[in-house]
Write an enzyme that holds these catalytic residues in place. Structure first.
Site, short mmCIF file in Angstrom:
data_model
loop_
_atom_site.label_atom_id
_atom_site.label_comp_id
_atom_site.label_asym_id
_atom_site.label_seq_id
_atom_site.Cartn_x
_atom_site.Cartn_y
_atom_site.Cartn_z
N CYS A 115 0.81 -1.22 0.00
CA CYS A 115 0.00 0.00 0.00
C CYS A 115 0.84 1.27 0.00
O CYS A 115 0.33 2.36 -0.26
CB CYS A 115 -0.94 0.00 1.20
SG CYS A 115 -1.94 -1.50 1.27
N HIS A 251 -3.57 7.04 2.52
CA HIS A 251 -3.95 5.69 2.06
C HIS A 251 -5.35 5.36 2.58
O HIS A 251 -5.66 5.56 3.76
CB HIS A 251 -2.92 4.67 2.56
CG HIS A 251 -3.34 3.25 2.30
ND1 HIS A 251 -3.84 2.85 1.08
CD2 HIS A 251 -3.36 2.15 3.10
CE1 HIS A 251 -4.14 1.56 1.14
NE2 HIS A 251 -3.85 1.12 2.36
N ASN A 281 -10.30 -0.70 0.12
CA ASN A 281 -8.85 -0.53 0.16
C ASN A 281 -8.26 -1.09 -1.15
O ASN A 281 -8.27 -2.30 -1.35
CB ASN A 281 -8.30 -1.27 1.38
CG ASN A 281 -6.78 -1.19 1.50
OD1 ASN A 281 -6.10 -0.75 0.56
ND2 ASN A 281 -6.26 -1.62 2.63
O1 UT7 Z 1 -3.70 -1.57 3.45
C1 UT7 Z 1 -3.53 -2.60 4.34
C2 UT7 Z 1 -3.69 -2.05 5.66
N1 UT7 Z 1 -4.75 -2.69 6.39
C3 UT7 Z 1 -5.41 -2.01 7.31
O2 UT7 Z 1 -5.22 -0.84 7.45
C4 UT7 Z 1 -6.38 -2.74 8.18
C5 UT7 Z 1 -6.29 -2.22 9.58
N2 UT7 Z 1 -7.22 -2.89 10.46
C6 UT7 Z 1 -8.54 -2.64 10.42
O3 UT7 Z 1 -9.01 -1.83 9.64
C7 UT7 Z 1 -9.44 -3.35 11.42
O4 UT7 Z 1 -8.63 -4.04 12.34
C8 UT7 Z 1 -10.43 -4.32 10.75
C9 UT7 Z 1 -11.49 -3.53 9.99
C10 UT7 Z 1 -9.69 -5.27 9.84
C11 UT7 Z 1 -11.16 -5.15 11.82
O5 UT7 Z 1 -11.81 -4.30 12.74
P1 UT7 Z 1 -11.70 -4.61 14.29
O6 UT7 Z 1 -12.51 -3.59 14.97
O7 UT7 Z 1 -10.24 -4.68 14.63
O8 UT7 Z 1 -12.41 -6.00 14.41
P2 UT7 Z 1 -11.86 -7.39 14.99
O9 UT7 Z 1 -10.85 -7.96 14.06
O10 UT7 Z 1 -11.47 -7.16 16.42
O11 UT7 Z 1 -13.16 -8.29 14.96
C12 UT7 Z 1 -14.26 -8.03 15.82
C13 UT7 Z 1 -15.34 -9.06 15.60
C14 UT7 Z 1 -14.87 -10.50 15.68
O12 UT7 Z 1 -15.85 -11.24 16.31
P3 UT7 Z 1 -15.72 -11.63 17.87
O13 UT7 Z 1 -14.47 -12.44 17.99
O14 UT7 Z 1 -15.67 -10.34 18.60
O15 UT7 Z 1 -16.98 -12.42 18.12
C15 UT7 Z 1 -14.78 -10.94 14.22
O16 UT7 Z 1 -14.98 -12.31 14.07
O17 UT7 Z 1 -15.91 -8.91 14.28
C16 UT7 Z 1 -15.92 -10.18 13.61
N3 UT7 Z 1 -15.76 -9.94 12.18
C17 UT7 Z 1 -16.80 -9.73 11.35
N4 UT7 Z 1 -18.13 -9.71 11.54
C18 UT7 Z 1 -18.92 -9.46 10.47
C19 UT7 Z 1 -14.61 -9.87 11.47
N5 UT7 Z 1 -14.89 -9.61 10.19
C20 UT7 Z 1 -16.22 -9.53 10.08
C21 UT7 Z 1 -17.09 -9.27 9.00
N6 UT7 Z 1 -18.42 -9.23 9.25
N7 UT7 Z 1 -16.66 -9.02 7.73
#
Ligand code: UT7
Length: 324
Positions: A115, A251, A281
């Site tokens: 990225c 980004h 993204n």
């Molecule tokens: O260019 C590359 C750079 N990448 C980035 O900048 C990504 C940076 N990270 C992020 O943007 C965030 O960490 C994410 C958007 C990827 C994830 O958000 P988060 O608030 O960190 O969520 P999490 O990974 O802590 O997941 C929370 C919950 C989980 O469930 P439990 O364990 O709390 O029951 C996941 O299983 O959300 C669940 N989950 C989803 N639910 C519905 C994860 N993905 C999904 C989904 N739909 N697509």
């Protein structure tokens, strides 16, 4: 006075197929509510035919950038394509773009910095301009990440989109003011995608394909910390305050990351144009697609100060402060 990179034309290309969050929720256990509230993404463009490729999008975006500033392909002496989703291992995408455009006088090569790729390409062109080796470059950020994400892994596949963005940059005394970039390979395991299987007859390997892996929370923390540091460092180098910058083109990974940076700089969010809602993204393509949108909307005036900043796999980061 040394010659630096000035952006004189922009272009972009998005695949025709739009996939909404509701469309994705028919394929996997996710929802529009989850995706929008965690990321700000509503929809993304994804390639949907054999004729839409990394190369076709790069050529489209590049052609449109050349037309934007009335530069002929023969005038280019450098083409850099930033991508991690090339259609070929070799030749490079840049050499294939050169062929399609008829840019017979250019040296062409690709950069793999995920990225941060567009910033690495811009900074590389800038370094060549300072050395006097080249004067006119086409730089392109392009990705077809839909090929390499795991469509059974909802925590990553909903985040990404396909597309290309391009800029024509020229050696000028009135463009780049300050830039920086860096890498931390030791942190690279939080965002990776293994290459193709080994075809060496003396090595037995697992032939199953491998897809993109990301530790979202670690990348989130890295992004907010590093991007804020980069912006402060650039402003300090240029002896400017956050308010002096006309537009922050960051980004486009997650609207929450962009909002955190705006808060850290104590700036209104309207200085941070965003397209993550309709592009997702697009990795190396995200900053040049955004730049092209802002330019074509008529929002850039001569002399405006732009701060471009990206971070990504590697880990890598890059930023540039320049005058439009
Ligand atoms: O260019 C590359 C750079 N990448 C980035 O900048 C990504 C940076 N990270 C992020 O943007 C965030 O960490 C994410 C958007 C990827 C994830 O958000 P988060 O608030 O960190 O969520 P999490 O990974 O802590 O997941 C929370 C919950 C989980 O469930 P439990 O364990 O709390 O029951 C996941 O299983 O959300 C669940 N989950 C989803 N639910 C519905 C994860 N993905 C999904 C989904 N739909 N697509």
């Amino acid at each position: 006075m040394s010659m630096r990179a000035k952006i004189i034309g922009t272009g972009s290309c998005l695949p025709t197929k739009i996939v909404t969050n509701d469309n994705l929720s028919t394929l996997m256990d996710t929802s529009d509510e989850w995706i929008q509230s965690r990321t700000g993404i509503r929809e993304r463009h994804l390639v949907s035919s054999e004729s839409e490729t990394t190369l076709s999008m790069a050529v489209h975006a590049g052609t449109s950038a050349l037309e934007d500033c009335s530069i002929l392909p023969e005038e280019l002496d450098l083409i850099i394509v930033a991508t991690v989703s090339s259609d070929f291992i070799t030749p490079s995408m840049a050499c294939m773009v050169q062929k399609e455009l008829g840019a017979i006088n250019a040296t062409a090569f690709d950069i793999n910095a995920a990225c941060s790729g567009f910033l690495f390409a811009l900074n590389t062109a800038d370094a060549y301009f300072q050395s006097g080796l080249y004067q006119t470059a086409l730089i392109i950020g392009v990705e077809t990440l839909s090929k390499i994400v795991d469509w059974t892994e909802r925590s990553t596949c909903v985040l990404f989109g396909d597309g290309a963005g391009a800029a024509v940059v020229r050696a000028d005394q009135n463009g780049m003011i300050a830039n920086l970039q860096g890498s931390n390979g030791a942190g690279g395991h939080v965002l990776m995608c293994k290459g193709r299987s080994n075809n060496n007859p003396y090595i037995t390997t697992d032939l199953s394909p491998d897809y993109l892996y990301m530790d979202g929370q670690e990348v989130f923390k890295f992004a907010v910390k590093k991007e804020a540091e980069c912006i402060h460092e650039l402003l300090e180098q240029a002896n400017l305050t956050p308010d002096d910058v006309t537009w922050y083109l960051l980004h486009q990974a997650n609207q929450r990351i962009i909002a955190s940076i705006a808060r850290k700089l104590k700036l209104p969010l309207d200085k941070f144009p965003s397209n993550v809602d309709h592009c997702g993204n697009t990795s190396a393509a995200s900053i040049p697609i955004l730049l092209d949108e802002v330019h074509r909307a008529g929002d850039l005036k001569e002399g405006d100060l732009l701060l471009l900043s990206g971070f990504g796999a590697g880990l890598t980061w890059g930023a540039a402060l320049l005058r439009w």
